[in-house]
Design a protein around this motif. Structure first.
Motif, PDB file in Angstrom:
ATOM      1  N   CYS A 205      46.956  34.803  51.080  1.00 32.54           N
ATOM      2  CA  CYS A 205      45.926  35.146  51.917  1.00 32.54           C
ATOM      3  C   CYS A 205      46.299  34.258  53.369  1.00 32.54           C
ATOM      4  CB  CYS A 205      44.777  35.256  51.683  1.00 32.54           C
ATOM      5  SG  CYS A 205      43.486  35.370  52.798  1.00 32.54           S
ATOM      6  N   CYS A 208      42.618  32.291  53.935  1.00 35.97           N
ATOM      7  CA  CYS A 208      42.029  31.427  52.858  1.00 35.97           C
ATOM      8  C   CYS A 208      43.317  30.781  51.946  1.00 35.97           C
ATOM      9  CB  CYS A 208      41.038  31.954  52.216  1.00 35.97           C
ATOM     10  SG  CYS A 208      41.512  32.933  50.885  1.00 35.97           S
ATOM     11  N   CYS A 230      41.231  40.304  49.951  1.00 35.05           N
ATOM     12  CA  CYS A 230      41.513  39.166  49.405  1.00 35.05           C
ATOM     13  C   CYS A 230      40.613  38.836  48.141  1.00 35.05           C
ATOM     14  CB  CYS A 230      41.609  37.881  50.243  1.00 35.05           C
ATOM     15  SG  CYS A 230      41.432  36.329  49.685  1.00 35.05           S
ATOM     16  N   CYS A 233      38.328  35.443  49.910  1.00 34.40           N
ATOM     17  CA  CYS A 233      37.422  35.531  51.063  1.00 34.40           C
ATOM     18  C   CYS A 233      37.200  37.180  51.447  1.00 34.40           C
ATOM     19  CB  CYS A 233      38.225  34.954  52.281  1.00 34.40           C
ATOM     20  SG  CYS A 233      39.550  35.790  52.961  1.00 34.40           S
TER      21      CYS A 233
HETATM   22 ZN   LIG Z   1      41.752  35.070  51.918  1.00 34.62          ZN
END
Ligand SMILES: [Zn+2]
Length: 249
Positions: A205, A208, A230, A233
Motif C-alpha cells: 500500500c 501505509c 488496504c 489503513c
Molecule cells: Zn494502507
C-alpha cells in the motif's frame, strides 16, 4: 468508464477540495485561537476595572465617614472650651480621642485602598499592552482568512460542483466506502499500489506500506471493476500505470 476510473476522478477532485478547505480551516482555526486569547485578556481587564471601581467606591465612603468624624471632633473642641467642670472636660476629651482613633483607622484603610487602586492601574496598563498586541494579531489573522477566502472561494465552489458530478458517477456502494474512508483519512481516500519487487510479485500500500496479498493485486489488475481496500489503513487501492513503470525493476 470503469469503476476504478470513476473513483480516481472523484479522488483527484476530492483531494483538491480538501486541500483548499484545509487552507481555509487552518486560517479560521488560527483566527479563533487569537480571538479566544483576546477575549480572555479583555475579561481580565474587566475584572481589574471592577475591582478598581469597588475600591474607589469604598474609599469614597470611608472619606465621607472620616469627614463627619472630623466635623464632630471640631464640635467637641468647641464644647471642650465651654466645659463647666473637669469631669465634663475629661469626658469630652475622651470622646474626642476615641473619634480621632476611629478617624485614623479610616484614613489608614483608605490609604491602603488607594495603594491597591494604584497597583491595579499599573496592572491594567500592562494588560492593555498585551490586549493591543493581541488585537493586532487577531486583525492580521482576520485579514489572512479574508484573503484566503477571496483567493480560493471561486475555485472551491467550481471544484465542489465538479466533485458533486464525479461523486454521482460512482455507484452508491463504492461511493459510500469512498466517503467513509475520505472522512477518516482527511481526504486521502485512495492509495497507489507500490511495487516492492516485480520478480517476487510483491506489492504494498502506497500510504501505509502494508503488503498487499497476491490475490488482491490480481483483482486490482483485472477489469478495474473491483474495489480493494488496504487491510491496515482502509484506503481504496489503485494501480498507477505510470508509477509502475517508474518504480518497477
Ligand atoms: Zn494502507
Amino acid at each position: 468508464m470503469s469503476l476504478m476510473r470513476q473513483l480516481l476522478t472523484l479522488h483527484r477532485v476530492n483531494t483538491q477540495v480538501t486541500g483548499l478547505r484545509q487552507r481555509l480551516d487552518s486560517a479560521q482555526r488560527f483566527l479563533d485561537a487569537q480571538q479566544r486569547t483576546l477575549n480572555e485578556l479583555l475579561q481580565q481587564g474587566e475584572e481589574l476595572r471592577r475591582q478598581m471601581r469597588q475600591l474607589e467606591a469604598t474609599t469614597a465612603n470611608l472619606e465621607t465617614e472620616g469627614k463627619s468624624h472630623a466635623e464632630r471632633i471640631e464640635k467637641l473642641r468647641t464644647d471642650l472650651n465651654s466645659s463647666k467642670n473637669d469631669r465634663q472636660y475629661q469626658a469630652i476629651l475622651a470622646d474626642m480621642k476615641s473619634l480621632q482613633a476611629k478617624r485614623d483607622e479610616l484614613d489608614a484603610t483608605a490609604i491602603g485602598h488607594m495603594d491597591r487602586v494604584e497597583a491595579l492601574r499599573t496592572q491594567l496598563a500592562t494588560l492593555q499592552g498585551s490586549i493591543d498586541e493581541r488585537t493586532t494579531l487577531r486583525d492580521r489573522a482576520k485579514s489572512e482568512l479574508d484573503q484566503r477566502v477571496a483567493d480560493v472561494s471561486t475555485r472551491l465552489s467550481e471544484l465542489e460542483t465538479e466533485r458533486e458530478i464525479a461523486a454521482r458517477a460512482v455507484p452508491a456502494d463504492a461511493r459510500k466506502t469512498f466517503e467513509r474512508v475520505a472522512k477518516e483519512t482527511e481526504g486521502e481516500a485512495m492509495a497507489p499500489v507500490i511495487e516492492v519487487s516485480r520478480r517476487h510479485r510483491e506489492y504494498a500500500c502506497g500510504a501505509c506500506n502494508l503488503e498487499i496479498p497476491k490475490e488482491s493485486f490480481s483483482k486490482l489488475s483485472g477489469t478495474g471493476e473491483s474495489l480493494v481496500q488496504c487491510k491496515a489503513c482502509a484506503r481504496i487501492l489503485y494501480i498507477d500505470e505510470d508509477a509502475q513503470v517508474a518504480v518497477g525493476e
